[in-house]
Design a protein around this motif. Sequence first.
Motif, PDB file in Angstrom:
ATOM      1  N   GLN A 103      -8.808  10.103  -0.509  1.00 26.83           N
ATOM      2  CA  GLN A 103     -10.242  10.316  -0.318  1.00 26.83           C
ATOM      3  C   GLN A 103     -10.838   9.068   0.306  1.00 26.83           C
ATOM      4  OE1 GLN A 103     -11.647  11.393  -4.272  1.00 26.83           O
ATOM      5  NE2 GLN A 103     -11.542  13.555  -3.747  1.00 26.83           N
ATOM      6  N   ALA A 149     -10.695   3.662   0.547  1.00 26.91           N
ATOM      7  CA  ALA A 149      -9.726   4.729   0.337  1.00 26.91           C
ATOM      8  C   ALA A 149      -9.286   4.767  -1.120  1.00 26.91           C
ATOM      9  CB  ALA A 149      -8.517   4.525   1.242  1.00 26.91           C
ATOM     10  N   TYR A 197      -1.902   3.919   6.438  1.00 26.67           N
ATOM     11  CA  TYR A 197      -2.556   4.941   7.233  1.00 26.67           C
ATOM     12  C   TYR A 197      -3.143   4.353   8.512  1.00 26.67           C
ATOM     13  CZ  TYR A 197      -2.358   8.241   3.346  1.00 26.67           C
ATOM     14  OH  TYR A 197      -1.927   9.086   2.375  1.00 26.67           O
ATOM     15  N   ARG A 224      -5.102   8.863   8.985  1.00 25.77           N
ATOM     16  CA  ARG A 224      -3.948   9.711   9.266  1.00 25.77           C
ATOM     17  C   ARG A 224      -2.710   9.048   8.714  1.00 25.77           C
ATOM     18  NH1 ARG A 224      -1.188   8.700  14.326  1.00 25.77           N
ATOM     19  NH2 ARG A 224      -0.771  10.941  14.424  1.00 25.77           N
ATOM     20  N   TYR A 248      -7.765  13.072   7.127  1.00 22.50           N
ATOM     21  CA  TYR A 248      -8.670  12.658   6.055  1.00 22.50           C
ATOM     22  C   TYR A 248      -9.961  12.106   6.646  1.00 22.50           C
ATOM     23  CZ  TYR A 248      -4.131  12.916   3.832  1.00 22.50           C
ATOM     24  OH  TYR A 248      -2.908  13.343   3.410  1.00 22.50           O
ATOM     25  N   TRP A 249     -11.087  12.545   6.079  1.00 24.78           N
ATOM     26  CA  TRP A 249     -12.392  12.157   6.605  1.00 24.78           C
ATOM     27  C   TRP A 249     -13.326  11.751   5.473  1.00 24.78           C
ATOM     28  CZ3 TRP A 249     -13.708  12.031  11.782  1.00 24.78           C
ATOM     29  CH2 TRP A 249     -12.742  12.542  12.667  1.00 24.78           C
TER      30      TRP A 249
END
Length: 125
Positions: free
Chosen positions: A2, A23, A31, A98, A114-115
């Motif tokens: 998240q 994160a 990532y 990513r 993921y955003w």
Amino acid sequence: VQLQASGGGLVQPGGSLRLSCAASGGPSSTYGMAWFRQAPGKEREFVAGMNWSGGSTLYADSVKGRFTLSRDNAKNTVYLQMNTLKPEDTAVYYCAGRAARQPIVMTQGRFYAYWGQGTQVTVSS
């Protein structure tokens, strides 16, 4: 994973802001991370990105020399330092991640799984 974006606000032209993307649920150090933005009535556009190792960073031409992307692996956080802000920088800014260990920085949003929720940046006098 998240992502939580923060740091937006109202700033005068020429001013600065620092956006943060924290994160959770996974180490951001593994990532590829990026910032995108979307202004009213416009398509989402790539702003800046970093590959998973941090060894490669890419900026949109419109922000090159003004924005700086950095990462603090200990805090699982990515930062976007924005200086010399212009009215055309006004937009909602989104961080994205990513989970792909590739050396290149992807500039298209479809490559990011993921955003974050977005943070509003308004540059106005």
